[in-house]
Design an enzyme around this catalytic site. Structure first.
Site, PDB file in Angstrom:
ATOM      1  N   CYS A 237       0.845  -1.192   0.000  1.00  0.00           N
ATOM      2  CA  CYS A 237       0.000   0.000   0.000  1.00  0.00           C
ATOM      3  C   CYS A 237       0.876   1.235   0.000  1.00  0.00           C
ATOM      4  O   CYS A 237       1.529   1.528   1.013  1.00  0.00           O
ATOM      5  CB  CYS A 237      -0.930  -0.033   1.221  1.00  0.00           C
ATOM      6  N   CYS A 240       0.117   3.871   2.718  1.00  0.00           N
ATOM      7  CA  CYS A 240       0.496   3.362   4.043  1.00  0.00           C
ATOM      8  C   CYS A 240       1.996   3.547   4.268  1.00  0.00           C
ATOM      9  O   CYS A 240       2.432   3.939   5.361  1.00  0.00           O
ATOM     10  CB  CYS A 240       0.139   1.879   4.176  1.00  0.00           C
TER      11      CYS A 240
END
Length: 320
Positions: A237, A240
């Site tokens: 991600c 993230c």
């Protein structure tokens, strides 16, 4: 009213900051499946229908510079390039020459993060990122750094063929001999973010690997009244990874009043169940927990907004 730990929270309004969507179907599948993520900040790795041909390794900037062993760095004061002595450059980055050496390095690393850079002797980007990786290796003693020169020999071509690498520079990240991430053509900031995200073992952020770990953390701080900030994400991600250095910095600055935890939802079935139970459909999602109850959430990777939300749930009045 705030939901209890075992309740589902309604999804808040979408943030304007980068997030990755998790298809609902993927949340119900086994954790062995890697869900496709949609993120503007991610570099996607194209799937390969046929095994890579390492003899045709290519660089996206096919400039001929120095031989592969020569490295350069930029003087911060004058802005001029200067050579990096080989002894200094190689003392923390292990050059790999065969499949056997590669596998042995992964085995000896145990549960440490292993970062592998694939390059060629003609790779333009290699000469830009390699000196930075050398410096990073000196400050990250708990991370193992490897270098594979794909066109150096038939044995290094064999490594690239097995790992399906046909374009450089290419970085792969391993833990416990398992590939956890890979990227192409990363810059220094992205490389630092990846190393922090996938290799964090010693910061003030509590690493959580199951729903039971979350319950234990909540129980531990039920009496002291500290705010728990739970960072929920996925392994692959981009947003993230982008926000995680901020999470680490905040965990140090707010250690007296805030507890930071992190969970990767696709690590195992227990983590994926936690995402389903908490109705997490976008990552990163930050859950704010105090006295055993979830007080709210923030969805997004905006640093300023995250800090503002933490202060708000600490009871500090924030004016936007």
């Amino acid at each position: 009213m705030a939901a209890t730990f075992t309740s589902l929270l309604s999804k808040p309004a979408s943030s304007s900051h980068s997030t990755s969507f998790i298809p609902k179907l993927n949340l119900a599948t086994s954790f062995h499946y890697s869900p496709p993520l949609v993120s503007q900040s991610m570099i996607l790795i194209k799937s390969k229908q046929q095994p890579a041909d390492p003899s045709r390794l290519r660089s996206s900037r096919p400039h001929h510079l120095a031989p592969a062993r020569a490295t350069t760095t930029t003087d911060n004061i004058t802005g001029t390039e200067k050579a990096v002595p080989k002894a200094e450059a190689d003392d923390r980055v292990q050059k790999i020459s065969s499949v056997e050496e590669f596998d042995e390095a992964l085995r000896l690393a145990n549960d440490k993060l292993v970062v592998v850079e694939y390059a060629t002797s003609q790779s333009y980007q290699n000469h830009q990122i390699y000196p930075f990786m050398v410096g990073l290796s000196k400050s990250c003693s708990d991370v193992v750094f490897l270098l594979v020169i794909g066109d150096e020999s038939e044995m290094t071509r064999e490594i690239c063929n097995r790992e399906k690498v046909d374009k450089v520079p290419h970085f792969t990240f391993y833990k416990s001999m398992e590939k956890v991430h890979e990227e192409e053509a990363v810059g220094p900031d992205q490389l630092v973010g990846d190393v922090l995200y996938y290799g964090d073992n010693h910061s003030g952020v509590v690493q959580l690997h199951s729903g039971e770990d979350v319950k234990a953390l909540i129980k531990e701080h039920d009496a002291d009244g500290k705010l728990i900030v739970l960072d929920v994400g996925l392994k692959h991600c981009g947003p993230c990874v982008k926000v995680y250095p901020t999470v680490i910095k905040l965990s140090r600055q707010m250690a007296d009043t805030v507890v930071f935890g992190r969970m990767n939802g696709d690590e195992n079935e227990s983590c994926m169940k936690f995402l389903r139970d908490m109705d997490v459909v976008e990552v990163p999602t930050f859950l704010f927990i105090r006295n055993g109850r979830i007080r709210g959430r923030y969805v997004g990777s905006g640093k300023g907004e995250l800090i503002g939300e933490i202060l708000r749930y600490q009871g500090v009045r924030v004016t936007y």
